[in-house]
Design an enzyme around this catalytic site. Structure first.
Site, mmCIF file in Angstrom:
data_model
loop_
_atom_site.group_PDB
_atom_site.id
_atom_site.type_symbol
_atom_site.label_atom_id
_atom_site.label_comp_id
_atom_site.label_asym_id
_atom_site.label_seq_id
_atom_site.Cartn_x
_atom_site.Cartn_y
_atom_site.Cartn_z
ATOM 1 N N HIS A 80 16.247 101.231 44.771
ATOM 2 C CA HIS A 80 17.578 101.584 44.268
ATOM 3 C C HIS A 80 17.549 101.470 42.750
ATOM 4 C CE1 HIS A 80 21.867 101.845 43.899
ATOM 5 N NE2 HIS A 80 22.000 100.589 43.499
ATOM 6 N N ARG A 97 20.070 98.101 35.403
ATOM 7 C CA ARG A 97 20.454 97.061 36.354
ATOM 8 C C ARG A 97 19.383 95.988 36.512
ATOM 9 N NH1 ARG A 97 22.584 100.104 40.832
ATOM 10 N NH2 ARG A 97 22.476 101.848 39.448
ATOM 11 N N ASN A 128 23.106 93.477 42.551
ATOM 12 C CA ASN A 128 22.051 94.205 41.828
ATOM 13 C C ASN A 128 21.156 93.278 41.017
ATOM 14 O OD1 ASN A 128 22.183 97.038 42.321
ATOM 15 N ND2 ASN A 128 24.197 97.039 41.377
ATOM 16 N N PRO A 129 19.946 93.669 40.790
ATOM 17 C CA PRO A 129 19.245 94.806 41.378
ATOM 18 C C PRO A 129 18.926 94.504 42.842
ATOM 19 C CG PRO A 129 17.755 93.627 39.914
ATOM 20 C CD PRO A 129 19.097 92.947 39.823
ATOM 21 N N ARG A 187 25.397 108.950 47.747
ATOM 22 C CA ARG A 187 25.690 109.693 46.512
ATOM 23 C C ARG A 187 25.042 111.072 46.542
ATOM 24 N NH1 ARG A 187 24.694 104.444 42.734
ATOM 25 N NH2 ARG A 187 26.795 103.594 42.919
ATOM 26 N N VAL A 236 24.287 93.252 48.365
ATOM 27 C CA VAL A 236 24.811 94.333 47.547
ATOM 28 C C VAL A 236 24.554 94.015 46.072
ATOM 29 C CG1 VAL A 236 26.899 95.659 46.974
ATOM 30 C CG2 VAL A 236 26.577 94.792 49.290
ATOM 31 N N ALA A 242 26.675 88.044 38.090
ATOM 32 C CA ALA A 242 27.015 87.461 36.792
ATOM 33 C C ALA A 242 27.774 88.513 36.001
ATOM 34 C CB ALA A 242 25.731 87.057 36.060
ATOM 35 N N VAL A 267 33.742 95.882 44.456
ATOM 36 C CA VAL A 267 32.912 96.193 45.625
ATOM 37 C C VAL A 267 33.294 95.321 46.814
ATOM 38 C CG1 VAL A 267 30.553 96.183 46.535
ATOM 39 C CG2 VAL A 267 30.995 97.074 44.244
ATOM 40 N N ARG A 305 24.318 112.840 49.245
ATOM 41 C CA ARG A 305 25.059 113.655 50.211
ATOM 42 C C ARG A 305 26.361 114.175 49.609
ATOM 43 N NH1 ARG A 305 25.162 110.449 55.812
ATOM 44 N NH2 ARG A 305 26.700 112.058 56.285
#
Length: 188
Positions: free
Chosen positions: A186, A99, A131-132, A162, A129, A90, A23, A164
């Site tokens: 999310h 997540r 997670n979570p 996603r 960015v 991690a 990412v 779209r």
């Protein structure tokens, strides 16, 4: 044909990306291609990997009109960053199905990284960015003391993109011609 001097400085903003996995590296590549940052700093726990990614990105700029300064560094190098993006995590077990199971370990990393970052780059905008995303964004606000309007979580942006893409494939319409949004947390 007259040769023109191209601006090799690019935009002046400095973006630090913490986390050099898929990412973080893809984000750096995208920023570089779109020429939205004058400097891109990659920070990762594996310094050799961060150096290698930075070198690959520098080589990939050969044909860009305004190459960015791309380099690897350590957290202290994030000084004066306009934007800092937290892409670190991690290690995830292969059996991870939720997540939210990552909260404890990623919160530990947040507690280790974000307070010093807030001192190094006190005026930056912080993009989460990791997670979570939603709990980590809330934790980032608490740990940095930054006002909420300077801390952004990317969770439902990703979900909306996603959606779209799925609608685009099903309806055979370009994703940019669709407007669809997912609101809420999310998740799966």
């Amino acid at each position: 044909m007259e040769k023109t001097n191209r601006n090799i400085q690019g935009p002046r903003s400095k973006v630090a990306i913490i986390g050099t996995g898929s990412v973080g590296t893809t984000l750096a590549y995208t920023l570089m291609l779109r020429e939205v940052a004058g400097e891109i700093l990659l920070i990762g726990r594996n310094q050799a990997k961060a150096e290698g990614e930075a070198l690959d990105l520098r080589h990939a700029q050969a044909f860009l009109p305004s190459p960015a300064r791309v380099r690897a560094g350590v957290l202290e190098d994030a000084v004066d960053s306009d934007v800092v993006v937290a892409c670190f995590s991690a290690p995830q077990p292969a059996t991870l199905t939720d997540r939210n199971a990552m909260v404890r370990k990623n919160a530990e990393l947040m507690r280790e990284i974000l307070p010093p970052l807030a001192k190094i780059a006190p005026d930056c905008k912080l993009v989460i960015v990791t997670n979570p995303v939603d709990p980590m964004t809330w934790l980032a606000i608490q740990l940095t003391g930054f006002p909420p309007e300077r801390v952004f979580g990317t969770g439902t942006v990703v979900d909306s993109i996603r959606l779209r893409e799925l609608l685009s494939a099903d309806l055979r319409i370009h994703p940019d011609d669709l407007r669809a949004y997912i609101l809420g947390e999310h998740g799966d």
